[in-house]
Design an enzyme around this catalytic site. Sequence first.
Site, PDB file in Angstrom:
ATOM      1  CG  HIS A   1     -11.265  16.516  11.727  1.00  0.00           C
ATOM      2  ND1 HIS A   1     -10.846  17.281  10.652  1.00  0.00           N
ATOM      3  CD2 HIS A   1     -12.293  17.216  12.266  1.00  0.00           C
ATOM      4  CE1 HIS A   1     -11.558  18.380  10.572  1.00  0.00           C
ATOM      5  NE2 HIS A   1     -12.461  18.363  11.530  1.00  0.00           N
TER       6      HIS A   1
ATOM      7  CD  GLU B   1     -13.070  21.760   9.774  1.00  0.00           C
ATOM      8  OE1 GLU B   1     -12.129  21.008   9.472  1.00  0.00           O
ATOM      9  OE2 GLU B   1     -14.028  21.422  10.496  1.00  0.00           O
TER      10      GLU B   1
ATOM     11  CG  HIS C   1     -16.059  16.967  15.101  1.00  0.00           C
ATOM     12  ND1 HIS C   1     -15.181  17.814  15.735  1.00  0.00           N
ATOM     13  CD2 HIS C   1     -16.097  17.369  13.811  1.00  0.00           C
ATOM     14  CE1 HIS C   1     -14.710  18.702  14.868  1.00  0.00           C
ATOM     15  NE2 HIS C   1     -15.265  18.448  13.692  1.00  0.00           N
TER      16      HIS C   1
ATOM     17  CG  HIS D   1     -17.103  18.517   9.203  1.00  0.00           C
ATOM     18  ND1 HIS D   1     -16.314  17.385   9.142  1.00  0.00           N
ATOM     19  CD2 HIS D   1     -16.509  19.343  10.093  1.00  0.00           C
ATOM     20  CE1 HIS D   1     -15.274  17.536   9.956  1.00  0.00           C
ATOM     21  NE2 HIS D   1     -15.374  18.710  10.549  1.00  0.00           N
TER      22      HIS D   1
END
Length: 240
Positions: free
Chosen positions: A172, A85, A106, A104
């Site tokens: 996500h 990603e 989760h 980023h």
Amino acid sequence: MSAELAPARTSIAQACRVLAARGLADGILGHISLRVDGRRLLVRCRGPEERGLAFTTDADIRLVDLDGEEGAPGELDGGYTPPNELPLHTEVLRSRPDVAAVVHAHPPDVVAADLAGIAIRPIVGAFDIPGTRLAAGGVPVHPRGVLIRDRRLAAEMVASMADRPVVVLRAHGLTSAAESVEQAVLQAISVDRLARLSLRVVSAGGTLVDIPDADMAELPDLGAGFNTATAWRHELARLG
């Protein structure tokens, strides 16, 4: 690898471990990047002995360009590869000159709250002043639960994010962007905290209510020295 970037590599590696310690990225998924110049960024890469964010070392932080190629000779030696990603990071950096760092992660509670239809709202006051201010400005939701693996998908996420510091990624996780790695991580922690509190209130049969405007107006800005520097020293101390 360039010695001048060593402090930045250390900061990103520490930040990855903070994410894991806070439960926002406690497996092998998630990454952090930092803009170096107009074409290059440092990013948490995966090596041949990948063990997850909790065990990130400086060696896992590699210099790449906006297209995912190594940013200097030898940066991707030893079997290191940028995250799938990477476009999630590079598209934010391409489109947001105000941003230097991208996180980023989760966080399970953020994902659960969104799937339950619970938005991130300013439901608390002095409990978390920076988080309350962030929530009051709005935390958008990107409606696609996909792996953001190319520029097209990343551009969709950036459009959902607009000019906000954090966007929730449905089914996500989240993306947080800021002027520094520390600020980007602390923003993610605040959003996760608000999501967790919201889930507790709803599960206890309560109703979520934003704090009154009068209370919001009374919340002081304690400054970056407290909100970022002191808060970050605490996060690093928690790592032991």
